[in-house]
Write an enzyme that holds these catalytic residues in place. Structure first.
Site, PDB file in Angstrom:
ATOM      1  N   CYS A  71       0.847  -1.184   0.000  1.00 30.91           N
ATOM      2  CA  CYS A  71       0.000   0.000   0.000  1.00 30.91           C
ATOM      3  C   CYS A  71       0.886   1.237   0.000  1.00 30.91           C
ATOM      4  O   CYS A  71       1.887   1.284   0.725  1.00 30.91           O
ATOM      5  CB  CYS A  71      -0.905  -0.005   1.230  1.00 30.91           C
ATOM      6  SG  CYS A  71      -2.011   1.411   1.341  1.00 30.91           S
ATOM      7  N   GLU A  78      -9.081  -0.570  -2.952  1.00 34.08           N
ATOM      8  CA  GLU A  78      -9.376   0.874  -2.928  1.00 34.08           C
ATOM      9  C   GLU A  78     -10.682   1.168  -2.192  1.00 34.08           C
ATOM     10  O   GLU A  78     -10.758   2.143  -1.431  1.00 34.08           O
ATOM     11  CB  GLU A  78      -9.417   1.445  -4.349  1.00 34.08           C
ATOM     12  CG  GLU A  78      -8.173   1.224  -5.198  1.00 34.08           C
ATOM     13  CD  GLU A  78      -6.863   1.440  -4.480  1.00 34.08           C
ATOM     14  OE1 GLU A  78      -6.828   2.279  -3.553  1.00 34.08           O
ATOM     15  OE2 GLU A  78      -5.877   0.764  -4.821  1.00 34.08           O
ATOM     16  N   HIS A 103     -10.214   1.432   1.387  1.00 33.71           N
ATOM     17  CA  HIS A 103      -9.725   2.738   1.877  1.00 33.71           C
ATOM     18  C   HIS A 103     -10.882   3.703   2.141  1.00 33.71           C
ATOM     19  O   HIS A 103     -10.796   4.544   3.042  1.00 33.71           O
ATOM     20  CB  HIS A 103      -8.748   3.364   0.887  1.00 33.71           C
ATOM     21  CG  HIS A 103      -7.355   2.812   0.958  1.00 33.71           C
ATOM     22  ND1 HIS A 103      -6.613   2.803   2.118  1.00 33.71           N
ATOM     23  CD2 HIS A 103      -6.561   2.254   0.007  1.00 33.71           C
ATOM     24  CE1 HIS A 103      -5.418   2.271   1.870  1.00 33.71           C
ATOM     25  NE2 HIS A 103      -5.364   1.919   0.597  1.00 33.71           N
TER      26      HIS A 103
HETATM   27  C1  NB4 Z   1      -2.810  -0.996  -4.489  1.00 32.85           C
HETATM   28  C2  NB4 Z   1      -2.716  -2.471  -4.881  1.00 32.85           C
HETATM   29  C3  NB4 Z   1      -2.154  -3.363  -3.816  1.00 32.85           C
HETATM   30  C4  NB4 Z   1      -2.774  -4.728  -4.049  1.00 32.85           C
HETATM   31  C5  NB4 Z   1      -0.482  -5.465  -7.248  1.00 32.85           C
HETATM   32  C6  NB4 Z   1       0.443  -4.320  -7.558  1.00 32.85           C
HETATM   33  C7  NB4 Z   1       1.413  -2.318  -6.929  1.00 32.85           C
HETATM   34  C8  NB4 Z   1      -0.494  -0.540  -5.324  1.00 32.85           C
HETATM   35  C9  NB4 Z   1      -1.471  -0.347  -4.179  1.00 32.85           C
HETATM   36  C10 NB4 Z   1      -3.994  -4.526  -4.877  1.00 32.85           C
HETATM   37  C11 NB4 Z   1      -4.085  -3.060  -5.158  1.00 32.85           C
HETATM   38  C12 NB4 Z   1      -1.630   1.154  -4.037  1.00 32.85           C
HETATM   39  C13 NB4 Z   1      -3.746   2.046  -3.239  1.00 32.85           C
HETATM   40  C14 NB4 Z   1       2.091  -2.260  -8.150  1.00 32.85           C
HETATM   41  C15 NB4 Z   1       1.884  -3.297  -9.063  1.00 32.85           C
HETATM   42  C16 NB4 Z   1       2.010  -4.227 -11.335  1.00 32.85           C
HETATM   43  C17 NB4 Z   1       1.757  -3.456 -12.600  1.00 32.85           C
HETATM   44  C18 NB4 Z   1       2.716  -2.003 -14.246  1.00 32.85           C
HETATM   45  C19 NB4 Z   1       3.913  -1.258 -14.668  1.00 32.85           C
HETATM   46  C20 NB4 Z   1       4.566  -1.027 -12.411  1.00 32.85           C
HETATM   47  C21 NB4 Z   1       3.361  -1.794 -11.952  1.00 32.85           C
HETATM   48  C22 NB4 Z   1       3.635  -2.555 -10.695  1.00 32.85           C
HETATM   49  F1  NB4 Z   1       2.858  -1.244  -8.435  1.00 32.85           F
HETATM   50  N1  NB4 Z   1       0.599  -3.347  -6.664  1.00 32.85           N
HETATM   51  N2  NB4 Z   1       1.599  -1.306  -6.009  1.00 32.85           N
HETATM   52  N3  NB4 Z   1       0.701  -1.099  -5.023  1.00 32.85           N
HETATM   53  N4  NB4 Z   1      -2.490   1.533  -2.965  1.00 32.85           N
HETATM   54  N5  NB4 Z   1       1.052  -4.301  -8.749  1.00 32.85           N
HETATM   55  N6  NB4 Z   1       2.474  -3.322 -10.310  1.00 32.85           N
HETATM   56  N7  NB4 Z   1       2.961  -2.740 -13.027  1.00 32.85           N
HETATM   57  O1  NB4 Z   1      -0.801  -0.206  -6.436  1.00 32.85           O
HETATM   58  O2  NB4 Z   1      -2.022   1.619  -1.718  1.00 32.85           O
HETATM   59  O3  NB4 Z   1      -4.583   2.091  -2.165  1.00 32.85           O
HETATM   60  O4  NB4 Z   1       4.275  -0.325 -13.626  1.00 32.85           O
HETATM   61 NI    NI Z   2      -3.642   1.144  -0.426  1.00 33.28          NI
END
Ligand code: NB4
Ligand code: NI
Length: 188
Positions: free
Chosen positions: A114, A158, A161
């Site tokens: 997160c 989300e 949250h």
């Molecule tokens: C939200 C996610 C956590 C689990 C699974 C994942 C990443 C977040 C948090 C489910 C939702 C943010 C919002 C990533 C990621 C895969 C896709 C595409 C190219 C890099 C990117 C990396 F960054 N979680 N981060 N966490 N949150 N996959 N990826 N890739 O997004 O706290 O509440 O760019």
């Molecule tokens: Ni989050």
């Protein structure tokens, strides 16, 4: 432009509030915030912009994470991750509501992270495998969508949250890495 400095962290009371419904017609302020949230996600996934501004990569972000306690969120899940048969899912969801969901549960293989949590919190985070979500978009138009797999997991993280729930609240403290009965693991 939203950067990590705008993202509030664990311990900030806003992350534990139930966020307020967004009023319609949408205000200019809400529209701008929603666009900024989606742009943050796109920036965070662009290697050059992310490095320049020290952004952590994100696929979703909710308004409370930038200390705005309103029920809106952005999701940007690119198509080019592992399963190339999954299309991109990029959307702004205002006043989202899960109106039905599968009994079947799923989870990400490596747990969740997160943007508001600056530490590892390892463990299985059970999620509904399929959800039907109602929301309004930036044009004030109503949507009812069926999501599955990865986008469904992101939207559930989300919406949590918006309700003051953190992903680690859903990890079994007794046995964080144990797979609950009947759950499947995304991508296996
Ligand atoms: C939200 C996610 C956590 C689990 C699974 C994942 C990443 C977040 C948090 C489910 C939702 C943010 C919002 C990533 C990621 C895969 C896709 C595409 C190219 C890099 C990117 C990396 F960054 N979680 N981060 N966490 N949150 N996959 N990826 N890739 O997004 O706290 O509440 O760019
Ligand atoms: Ni989050």
């Amino acid at each position: 432009m939203i950067t990590m400095e705008d993202v509030i962290r664990e311990g900030h009371p806003t992350l534990r509030l139930t966020a307020e419904e967004v009023e319609t017609p949408l205000s200019e302020e809400v529209i701008q915030l929603a666009e900024d949230l989606l742009q943050f996600l796109k920036n965070s996934q662009d290697p050059e912009i992310a490095e320049q501004h020290a952004l952590r990569a994100g696929v979703g972000i909710a308004a409370p994470q930038v200390n705005v306690s309103k029920r809106l969120l952005a999701v940007h899940v690119p198509s080019t991750d592992e399963e190339s048969d999954e299309p991109e899912y990029s959307a702004i969801l205002i006043n989202p509501k899960i109106v039905s969901h599968s009994v079947q549960q799923t989870c990400l293989p490596d747990g969740e992270g997160c943007l508001s949590v600056d530490r590892e919190a390892p463990g299985i985070v059970p999620r509904h495998k399929r959800i039907t979500v109602e929301y309004i978009d930036l044009n004030g138009k109503k949507h009812k969508e069926r999501l599955r797999g990865y986008p469904a997991i992101v939207v559930q993280h989300e919406i949590d949250h918006l309700n003051g729930v953190m992903f680690y609240d859903r990890i079994d403290p007794e046995n964080p890495l144990a797979l609950p009965d009947g759950i499947d693991v995304l991508g296996s």
